[in-house]
Design a protein around this motif. Sequence first.
Motif, short mmCIF file in Angstrom:
data_model
loop_
_atom_site.label_atom_id
_atom_site.label_comp_id
_atom_site.label_asym_id
_atom_site.label_seq_id
_atom_site.Cartn_x
_atom_site.Cartn_y
_atom_site.Cartn_z
N THR A 270 -8.87 56.58 117.92
CA THR A 270 -8.13 57.65 117.23
C THR A 270 -8.73 57.90 115.85
O THR A 270 -8.06 57.82 114.82
N PHE A 271 -10.01 58.24 115.86
CA PHE A 271 -10.71 58.52 114.60
C PHE A 271 -10.34 59.87 114.00
O PHE A 271 -10.59 60.11 112.82
N THR A 272 -9.78 60.79 114.77
CA THR A 272 -9.65 62.17 114.34
C THR A 272 -8.85 62.32 113.05
O THR A 272 -9.26 63.05 112.14
N PHE A 273 -7.71 61.63 112.95
CA PHE A 273 -6.90 61.72 111.74
C PHE A 273 -7.72 61.25 110.53
O PHE A 273 -7.74 61.90 109.48
N LEU A 274 -8.42 60.13 110.69
CA LEU A 274 -9.23 59.60 109.60
C LEU A 274 -10.37 60.55 109.25
O LEU A 274 -10.65 60.80 108.06
N ALA A 275 -11.03 61.08 110.26
CA ALA A 275 -12.17 61.97 110.03
C ALA A 275 -11.74 63.26 109.34
O ALA A 275 -12.44 63.78 108.46
N ASN A 276 -10.60 63.79 109.76
CA ASN A 276 -10.12 65.01 109.12
C ASN A 276 -9.80 64.78 107.65
O ASN A 276 -10.11 65.62 106.80
N GLN A 291 -9.98 59.60 100.76
CA GLN A 291 -11.06 60.05 101.61
C GLN A 291 -12.10 58.95 101.78
O GLN A 291 -12.59 58.70 102.88
N ASP A 292 -12.43 58.26 100.71
CA ASP A 292 -13.42 57.18 100.79
C ASP A 292 -12.91 56.01 101.62
O ASP A 292 -13.67 55.39 102.38
N VAL A 293 -11.62 55.71 101.49
CA VAL A 293 -11.04 54.60 102.25
C VAL A 293 -11.15 54.86 103.75
O VAL A 293 -11.59 54.00 104.53
N PHE A 294 -10.80 56.06 104.18
CA PHE A 294 -10.81 56.36 105.61
C PHE A 294 -12.23 56.51 106.14
O PHE A 294 -12.51 56.17 107.29
N ARG A 295 -13.13 57.00 105.32
CA ARG A 295 -14.53 57.09 105.75
C ARG A 295 -15.08 55.68 105.99
O ARG A 295 -15.82 55.44 106.95
N GLY A 296 -14.72 54.75 105.11
CA GLY A 296 -15.15 53.37 105.29
C GLY A 296 -14.55 52.73 106.53
O GLY A 296 -15.22 51.95 107.22
N GLU A 297 -13.30 53.07 106.85
CA GLU A 297 -12.68 52.53 108.06
C GLU A 297 -13.38 53.03 109.31
O GLU A 297 -13.58 52.28 110.27
N ILE A 298 -13.75 54.31 109.31
CA ILE A 298 -14.47 54.86 110.46
C ILE A 298 -15.79 54.11 110.64
O ILE A 298 -16.13 53.69 111.76
N GLU A 299 -16.54 53.94 109.57
CA GLU A 299 -17.84 53.29 109.68
C GLU A 299 -17.72 51.86 110.18
O GLU A 299 -18.49 51.42 111.05
N ALA A 300 -16.74 51.12 109.64
CA ALA A 300 -16.58 49.72 110.05
C ALA A 300 -16.13 49.61 111.49
O ALA A 300 -16.62 48.77 112.26
#
Length: 440
Positions: A270-276, A291-300
């Motif tokens: 469920t990356f979509t919420f984070l990516a948006n 924005q930086d927090v969620f981008r980091g979560e996606i990458e990890a």
Amino acid sequence: MTEPTPILITGGTVIDGTGSPPQPDTSVLLEGDRIAAVGPDAGTNQPGAIVIDAAGCTVMPGLIDAHVHCTFDDVQSNDELFFHRDHTLAALIAAQNLQKLLMAGVTGFCDPDTLFSMGPSLRDAVDAGVVEGPRMATGVQALVTAVGGTAGRLIPDNGVVGYAQVVTTVDEMIQMTRRHIKYGADWIKIHATGSIPRHKGELLAWKPDELKAVCDTAHELETPVMAHARSAGSTRACAEAGVDLILHASFMDEAGLEAVIEAGAALMPTFTFLANLADYGHLVGAGAGMQDVFRGEIEATAKMMAKAHDAGVPLLCGSESGFALTPYGHWHARELEVLVESVGLSPLQAIACATANGAIAMRMEGEVGTLAPGMAADMLVVDGNPATDVTVLADRANLRSVISRGQPVDLDRPWPTRSPIPGEKVANWAAQILTSDLIE
């Protein structure tokens, strides 16, 4: 009762949803709610069929969005969701929003937890033709402990609020699991992690024996369990307890992945919420820090999702539509884009996650999600080639046809809209604090 007229989709390039290479110049014959034939000569003996010319287009299974909150209505806050909703209006509005899913190419979806326990009733209304919408699987409410969920102190110490059923003892967890199944749940949803004041990130809010009690009870009643888990330890704990489908699995580590593989569980990042939020949050006033927090979560998380996919763990696509950052009808194909760009899947592999693997969430494996004789007649005719560019699925203008249950969806009608309803939004006194220095 009159038999439905067969539908013949001719001359398109078929993506069957399994990850197999596309099949050019292939026809698909539909008879009622089933695919009767797939191949170059499909439908040659059906002179009375309705013909859809798909030359130059892609024919593929309809999207299955395995994480939609169809009763939330694009909320901007938990306060709004919990305390500004009426039972009857919420149901009526949800019925309108289901049309948006269909018009965006979603022919099946799973709703893990619903306001006012309305999920099973809404599903049954769709199945009976009372409400127009995709095929639906649903939970009732999320089981949370008093510190579970992402709403902090808005969650009461006991009882029910919004989508949450608070459970405090093992006996109550077992009782509520049985009650949800009694009232029609396709899934039991556990909110395994919660937001704790003054703590960064989410913490596991259940003990192992509590998780296992819910899983064992549900499985004894032939009902699977999904869990919201946004920490490394929670993913492992859920897998070891017997959770069948783990949502988010944020920051999953090697031990967590090993537990998922051993348990035979599936994952839905469920990356979509984070990516948006990461990519477009600035357009709606989100802070740069978030924005930086969620981008980091996606990458990890993406790195481990790639390992999970390579190990044969099914990955499912979910948009978490129902929030202001993921409104209905707009982002149901975004997850495919993230799976390609961040996880490293091929477009065909990502499509399989959004179609064939989605059948797991529907509890309809072997019935939906792929194009083959005998499968359900849910499919799309798309301008463009998703096998090379999945982003074509994000633009509704590229949907030439949507077939749901063997019937064409009216894509020419106006997009469903409505006026604001008094009391549904939180009325703030001001957008910021009026300190004296603002007027100097």
